[in-house]
Design an enzyme around this catalytic site. Structure first.
Site, PDB file in Angstrom:
ATOM      1  N   PHE A 115       0.845  -1.217   0.136  1.00 57.30           N
ATOM      2  CA  PHE A 115      -0.293   0.161  -0.062  1.00 57.30           C
ATOM      3  C   PHE A 115       0.986   1.316  -0.003  1.00 57.30           C
ATOM      4  O   PHE A 115       1.714   1.628   0.800  1.00 57.30           O
ATOM      5  CB  PHE A 115      -0.863  -0.058   1.435  1.00 57.30           C
ATOM      6  CG  PHE A 115      -1.922   1.076   1.247  1.00 57.30           C
ATOM      7  CD1 PHE A 115      -3.395   0.798   0.521  1.00 57.30           C
ATOM      8  CD2 PHE A 115      -1.777   2.530   1.331  1.00 57.30           C
ATOM      9  CE1 PHE A 115      -4.221   1.936   0.524  1.00 57.30           C
ATOM     10  CE2 PHE A 115      -2.550   3.466   1.124  1.00 57.30           C
ATOM     11  CZ  PHE A 115      -3.778   3.072   0.856  1.00 57.30           C
ATOM     12  N   ASP A 201       9.430   2.899   1.551  1.00 63.95           N
ATOM     13  CA  ASP A 201       8.247   3.503   2.259  1.00 63.95           C
ATOM     14  C   ASP A 201       7.930   3.192   3.584  1.00 63.95           C
ATOM     15  O   ASP A 201       7.527   2.401   3.967  1.00 63.95           O
ATOM     16  CB  ASP A 201       6.909   2.976   1.513  1.00 63.95           C
ATOM     17  CG  ASP A 201       5.720   3.746   1.529  1.00 63.95           C
ATOM     18  OD1 ASP A 201       5.649   4.544   2.883  1.00 63.95           O
ATOM     19  OD2 ASP A 201       4.569   3.664   1.060  1.00 63.95           O
ATOM     20  N   LYS A 230       2.576  10.699   7.667  1.00 66.50           N
ATOM     21  CA  LYS A 230       1.837  10.473   9.070  1.00 66.50           C
ATOM     22  C   LYS A 230       2.207  10.963  10.524  1.00 66.50           C
ATOM     23  O   LYS A 230       1.987  12.127  10.799  1.00 66.50           O
ATOM     24  CB  LYS A 230       1.533   8.796   9.037  1.00 66.50           C
ATOM     25  CG  LYS A 230       0.931   8.170   7.900  1.00 66.50           C
ATOM     26  CD  LYS A 230       0.271   6.959   8.223  1.00 66.50           C
ATOM     27  CE  LYS A 230      -0.306   6.328   6.850  1.00 66.50           C
ATOM     28  NZ  LYS A 230      -1.884   6.721   6.684  1.00 66.50           N
TER      29      LYS A 230
HETATM   30  C1  LIG Z   1       2.811   2.764   3.863  1.00 63.57           C
HETATM   31  C2  LIG Z   1       1.964   3.668   3.068  1.00 63.57           C
HETATM   32  N1  LIG Z   1       2.517   4.454   2.323  1.00 63.57           N
HETATM   33  C3  LIG Z   1       1.730   5.638   1.635  1.00 63.57           C
HETATM   34  C4  LIG Z   1       0.477   6.018   2.094  1.00 63.57           C
HETATM   35  C5  LIG Z   1      -0.188   6.993   1.570  1.00 63.57           C
HETATM   36  O1  LIG Z   1      -0.211   8.218   2.612  1.00 63.57           O
HETATM   37  P1  LIG Z   1      -1.340   9.249   2.538  1.00 63.57           P
HETATM   38  O2  LIG Z   1      -2.557   8.832   2.791  1.00 63.57           O
HETATM   39  O3  LIG Z   1      -0.855  10.226   3.665  1.00 63.57           O
HETATM   40  O4  LIG Z   1      -1.263   9.741   1.019  1.00 63.57           O
HETATM   41  C6  LIG Z   1      -0.090   5.164   3.261  1.00 63.57           C
HETATM   42  C7  LIG Z   1      -1.382   5.528   3.857  1.00 63.57           C
HETATM   43  O5  LIG Z   1      -1.920   4.735   4.504  1.00 63.57           O
HETATM   44  C8  LIG Z   1       0.901   4.058   3.679  1.00 63.57           C
HETATM   45  O6  LIG Z   1       0.163   3.208   4.715  1.00 63.57           O
END
Ligand SMILES: Cc1ncc(COP(=O)(O)O)c(C=O)c1O
Length: 423
Positions: A115, A201, A230
């Site tokens: 994700f 990520d 986050k």
């Molecule tokens: C691992 C990961 N990467 C990227 C994102 C995307 O972040 P955002 O919701 O701030 O765009 C998320 C969101 O849950 C995430 O869990």
């Protein structure tokens, strides 16, 4: 679960109708320092009271430099530059562009069950028909390999067509999947050998969630690019950061003429930068990373003991304060029949009933993983106390026990699902 909240402090949420809820979701790993931490709140108030420059766009914002320096120092390895943005997805988009600029390649590789966000580029690297359907065509030349499978990775990278390999060091929405000890180091070797950038990520796993500043640090890797979001702002202001090596940064900003070729209006605004600095101060001064390791291990030990012998509990795993409880279909006929009825309604039905019961019966806020519905994610703020963790363990035991008996867990939920389908 939609209730009206009046006050949120630390791990506790207070509702308008007088309930106290324990937050074991943390807004999907946003509230590492707990809700409305007083240090963060007063740092933001002081920043506003200063009436200083927030977004002039024509000066060098010093706070951004200060925060970038702190982040680079904590990340270590190859990291020496930071690009700030406002969300995890925007961070991933940035990483896509920078990787393409650096390598001159267009291909992008990620992992199954990953994700990475829901904007078009990030969505092209996020697994799951549910997320993607209806939004295509997504970016061409993207592919997914099974997480943890070095042979598949070697085969794909061998084509030398990928600009970057995007990987969550611990897959969070994928089911709190922890790779084998050597996977990421070997993956890094493969990336280097094939001229592919490694993008970690760490949107959920960074900011001391799993113990060290980055989950990458567990595995002794030095990614070329790291995406944080986050928890970076302590949950009060949107912010994300793309950490990278000097040469990746240089490949985009090659000349003065190209100095704004990648930019974002809110990128270095002083409130976000102040929030980032104050959040780091709290995480470091309260030693929340060490605490995550210690209390996280205790939590998994207690969960293992409490859930031992329940046939639907398949695994309890995690690192620091990111844990997952994986469930599996029951063998016993009296449970298998309602379980299969649940599955026919929706693959996430079983998990959602667990989540709903935890919330309603025990005042615990949780969620199942977005790309693995049989795993309950356990991610309390890193300030959660031992007694709050014990309260959670007792609540999970109660609901798991209920699910192991034919009766209200199943019948009430089937009735509810029937009503939902009929409406
Ligand atoms: C691992 C990961 N990467 C990227 C994102 C995307 O972040 P955002 O919701 O701030 O765009 C998320 C969101 O849950 C995430 O869990």
């Amino acid at each position: 679960m939609n209730v009206s909240y009046e006050c949120c402090l630390g791990t506790e949420l207070y509702t308008a109708d007088g309930r106290r809820i324990l937050d074991f979701l943390s807004g999907y790993c946003v509230h590492n320092i707990g809700h409305n931490h007083p240090t963060l709140v007063s740092a933001l108030k002081a920043e506003l009271d200063k009436t200083g420059p927030v977004m002039l766009q024509t000066n060098v914002p010093e706070l951004a430099g200060e925060l970038a320096e702190r982040l680079c120092g904590l990340a270590g390895g190859r990291i020496s530059k930071v690009f700030f943005a406002s969300s995890g997805s925007e961070g991933i988009e940035t990483a896509i562009k920078f990787a393409r600029a650096y390598t001159g390649r267009t291909g992008l590789l990620a992992c199954e069950r990953a994700f990475h966000g829901l904007t078009c580029g990030a969505l092209s690297l996020t697994d799951g028909e549910y997320w993607r359907k209806g939004f295509g065509p997504l970016l061409p030349e993207t592919a997914l390999v099974p997480f943890g499978d070095l042979n598949a990775l070697e085969k794909e990278l061998g084509s030398e067509r990928y600009a970057a390999f995007f990987v969550e060091p611990i897959q969070s929405e994928g089911g709190v999947q922890i790779p084998g000890e050597h996977y990421l180091r070997k993956a890094q070797g493969l990336c280097r050998r094939t001229g592919t950038l490694m993008v970690a990520d760490e949107v959920q796993t960074g900011m001391f969630r799993t113990g060290p500043f980055l989950a990458s640090h567990h595995f002794d890797i030095q990614p070329d690019v790291v995406v944080l979001a986050k928890a970076l702002s302590g949950g009060l202001v949107p912010v994300s950061a793309v950490l990278m090596s000097d040469d990746v940064h240089q490949s985009v900003f090659t000349s003065f003429k190209r100095s704004i070729v990648h930019a974002s209006t809110f990128s270095e605004n002083s409130l976000s930068m102040r929030a980032g600095l104050a959040t780091l101060n709290v995480l470091q001064s309260e030693r929340l990373g060490e605490r995550a390791i210690e209390l996280g291990a205790q939590l998994r030990e207690q969960l293992t003991e409490a859930l031992l012998g329940y046939e639907m509990v398949k695994d309890i795993r995690g690192k620091g304060m990111l844990s997952g409880i994986e469930f599996t279909a029951p063998q016993r006929l009296t449970l298998r029949v309602p379980f299969e009825a649940f599955a026919k309604i929706h693959a996430a039905m079983f998990g959602q009933i667990l989540v709903m019961r935890l919330f309603r019966d025990s005042g615990i806020l949780t969620q199942i993983c977005g790309n693995n519905f049989m795993v309950l994610k356990v991610a309390p703020p890193l300030v959660a106390t031992a007694s709050q963790l014990a309260e959670f363990v007792a609540a999970v035991r109660r609901v798991v026990d209920l699910a192991h008996h034919p009766g209200p867990f199943w019948s009430e939920a089937l009735g509810l699902a029937g009503r939902a389908l009929a409406s």
